[in-house]
Design an enzyme around this catalytic site. Structure first.
Site, short mmCIF file in Angstrom:
data_model
loop_
_atom_site.label_atom_id
_atom_site.label_comp_id
_atom_site.label_asym_id
_atom_site.label_seq_id
_atom_site.Cartn_x
_atom_site.Cartn_y
_atom_site.Cartn_z
N LYS A 197 50.95 -10.35 58.40
CA LYS A 197 51.36 -11.13 57.22
C LYS A 197 52.74 -10.67 56.75
O LYS A 197 53.58 -11.48 56.38
CB LYS A 197 50.31 -10.99 56.10
CG LYS A 197 49.06 -11.80 56.40
CD LYS A 197 47.89 -11.44 55.49
CE LYS A 197 46.64 -12.15 56.00
NZ LYS A 197 45.42 -11.79 55.29
N GLN A 234 42.85 -8.35 50.55
CA GLN A 234 42.43 -8.41 51.96
C GLN A 234 40.94 -8.06 52.07
O GLN A 234 40.51 -7.00 51.61
CB GLN A 234 43.29 -7.44 52.79
CG GLN A 234 43.00 -7.45 54.27
CD GLN A 234 43.36 -8.77 54.94
OE1 GLN A 234 44.46 -9.29 54.77
NE2 GLN A 234 42.42 -9.34 55.68
N ASP A 283 45.18 -17.36 48.51
CA ASP A 283 44.11 -17.46 49.52
C ASP A 283 43.14 -18.59 49.20
O ASP A 283 42.28 -18.93 50.02
CB ASP A 283 43.34 -16.13 49.59
CG ASP A 283 43.57 -15.40 50.90
OD1 ASP A 283 44.05 -16.04 51.86
OD2 ASP A 283 43.27 -14.20 50.96
#
Ligand code: NAD
Length: 283
Positions: free
Chosen positions: A52, A96, A119
Site C-alpha cells: 500500500k 489493517q 476501506d
C-alpha cells in the site's frame, strides 16, 4: 481458452489516472494523505502495508504508518483513531486487519470518521452501499467492479454466484453486483450442493481462502471466473481459490493469482484516498 483479466495492467492504468488527479489537488494546495494502523506483527499484514505504501508513493499520496504493540489496550487504539479523525492533514484512516483477538475491531471501525473511512467498513458506509448510494466502497469488491468495467463485462441480468460471505469481500461484493442489476446467489460453508449453484452461474466469484477449491467440473462453459483467494502453498507459491490451469480451459474470462484482484484492491484504496481528500476539502 479463457481471456485473462489482467488486474495488474488495469491497476497500473488506474494509478496513472489517480496520479494526475493527485497532481491537480496539489496545485490547489491539497496534499492527499492517509494513515495506516498496524497492530502486532502479522507477516502477511506487513506485506500488505508495504504494498500500500509503494502504491501511495507511485500516485503521490502521503502516508503515515502507526505500528502498535500486539498487547495494546482497546482504549489506546480508539484514542489513536480519534486523534487521526481530528487531524486536518489526514484524509483517510485504514486499520489493517486482522487485529489481535482481545481487541474489538467493530468498535474500531465504528470510530473511524465516516468521511475518512477509505476501506468502506464503517456501518454507515456499508449501509449506504446497500442502499445504492454514493459511498466508500470496500476496495476488493470495488476493484472487481472496475476490472469488469474495463473488460466491458456487464453483470446486468446475469446469474452471479459468490462463494464466501465475509464482511470485507463476499457481502459488499453481493451489494455491488446487485447494484449492477445482476441476480446474485451468495454461497458459504453451510451451502448444500454448491455445485448446483456454480454450474448455473454466468459469473463465479470465489473468496474463501482455500487453494484450488473451484474446479473445472463446477463451472459452466463460458462462465466468467473471478478469483479473490490468496493462499500460499507449502512450496511458498501464491495460488488463488480457483484451479486456474483447468478452469481457464472452459471459462470465457478469468483472473489470475497473482496479478488479478490483488493489485486492483490496492489501486481502489488509492482511489478512495483521493476521493476522501476531494470531499473533505469541498465541505
Ligand atoms: P473469511 O475467512 O473471512 O471468509 C471465508 C468465507 O468462505 C466464509 O464466508 C465461509 O463461509 C466461506 N467458506 C469457507 N469454506 C467454504 C467452503 N468449503 N464452501 C463454501 N464457502 C466456504 O475470508 P475473506 O477475508 O473474505 O478472504 C477470502 C480469501 O480472499 C482469502 O484467501 C483472502 O486472503 C483473500 N482476500 C484477497 C483480497 C485481495 O485483494 N485479493 C482481499 C481480501 C481477501
Amino acid at each position: 481458452m479463457a481471456k485473462i483479466i489482467d488486474g495488474k495492467e488495469v491497476a497500473k492504468k488506474t494509478r496513472e489516472k489517480l496520479k494526475k488527479q493527485c497532481e491537480e489537488l496539489k496545485k490547489q494546495g491539497i496534499e492527499p494523505k492517509f494513515a495506516v494502523i498496524l497492530v502486532g506483527d502479522n507477516p502477511a499484514s506487513k506485506v500488505y502495508v508495504k504494498n500500500k505504501s509503494k502504491a501511495a508513493q507511485e500516485v503521490g499520496i502521503l502516508f503515515e504508518e502507526y505500528t502498535l504493540d500486539a498487547n495494546i489496550e482497546q482504549k489506546e487504539l480508539i484514542q489513536l483513531i480519534q486523534e487521526l479523525n481530528h487531524r486536518k492533514d489526514i484524509h483517510g484512516i485504514l486499520l489493517q486487519s486482522p487485529i489481535p483477538n482481545h481487541l474489538d475491531i467493530n468498535e474500531a471501525f465504528r470510530t473511524i470518521a465516516v468521511e475518512k473511512d477509505i476501506d468502506g467498513f464503517h456501518p454507515t458506509n456499508v449501509g449506504k452501499l446497500a442502499l445504492g448510494q454514493d459511498t466508500f466502497v470496500s476496495c476488493t469488491p470495488y476493484g472487481i467492479m472496475k476490472m469488469l468495467e474495463e473488460y466491458q463485462i456487464s453483470l446486468e441480468g446475469k446469474n452471479v454466484v459468490i462463494i464466501g460471505r465475509s464482511n470485507i469481500v463476499g457481502k459488499p461484493l453481493c451489494q455491488c453486483c446487485l447494484n449492477k442489476n445482476a441476480t446474485v446467489t451468495i454461497c458459504h460453508s453451510k451451502t448444500k450442493e454448491l455445485v448446483n449453484h456454480t454450474k448455473k452461474a454466468d459469473v463465479i466469484m470465489v473468496a474463501i481462502g482455500k487453494p484450488k477449491f473451484l474446479t473445472k467440473d463446477m463451472v459452466k462453459e463460458g462462465a466468467v471466473v473471478i478469483d479473490v483467494g490468496i493462499n500460499r502453498t507449502e512450496e511458498g507459491k501464491l495460488v488463488g481459490d480457483v484451479d486456474f490451469e483447468e478452469v481457464e480451459k472452459i471459462a470465457s474470462y478469468i483472473t489470475p493469482v497473482p496479478g488479478g484482484v490483488g493489485p486492483m484492491t490496492i489501486a481502489m484504496l488509492m482511489n478512495n484516498v483521493i476521493k476522501a481528500a476531494k470531499q473533505i476539502n469541498h465541505k
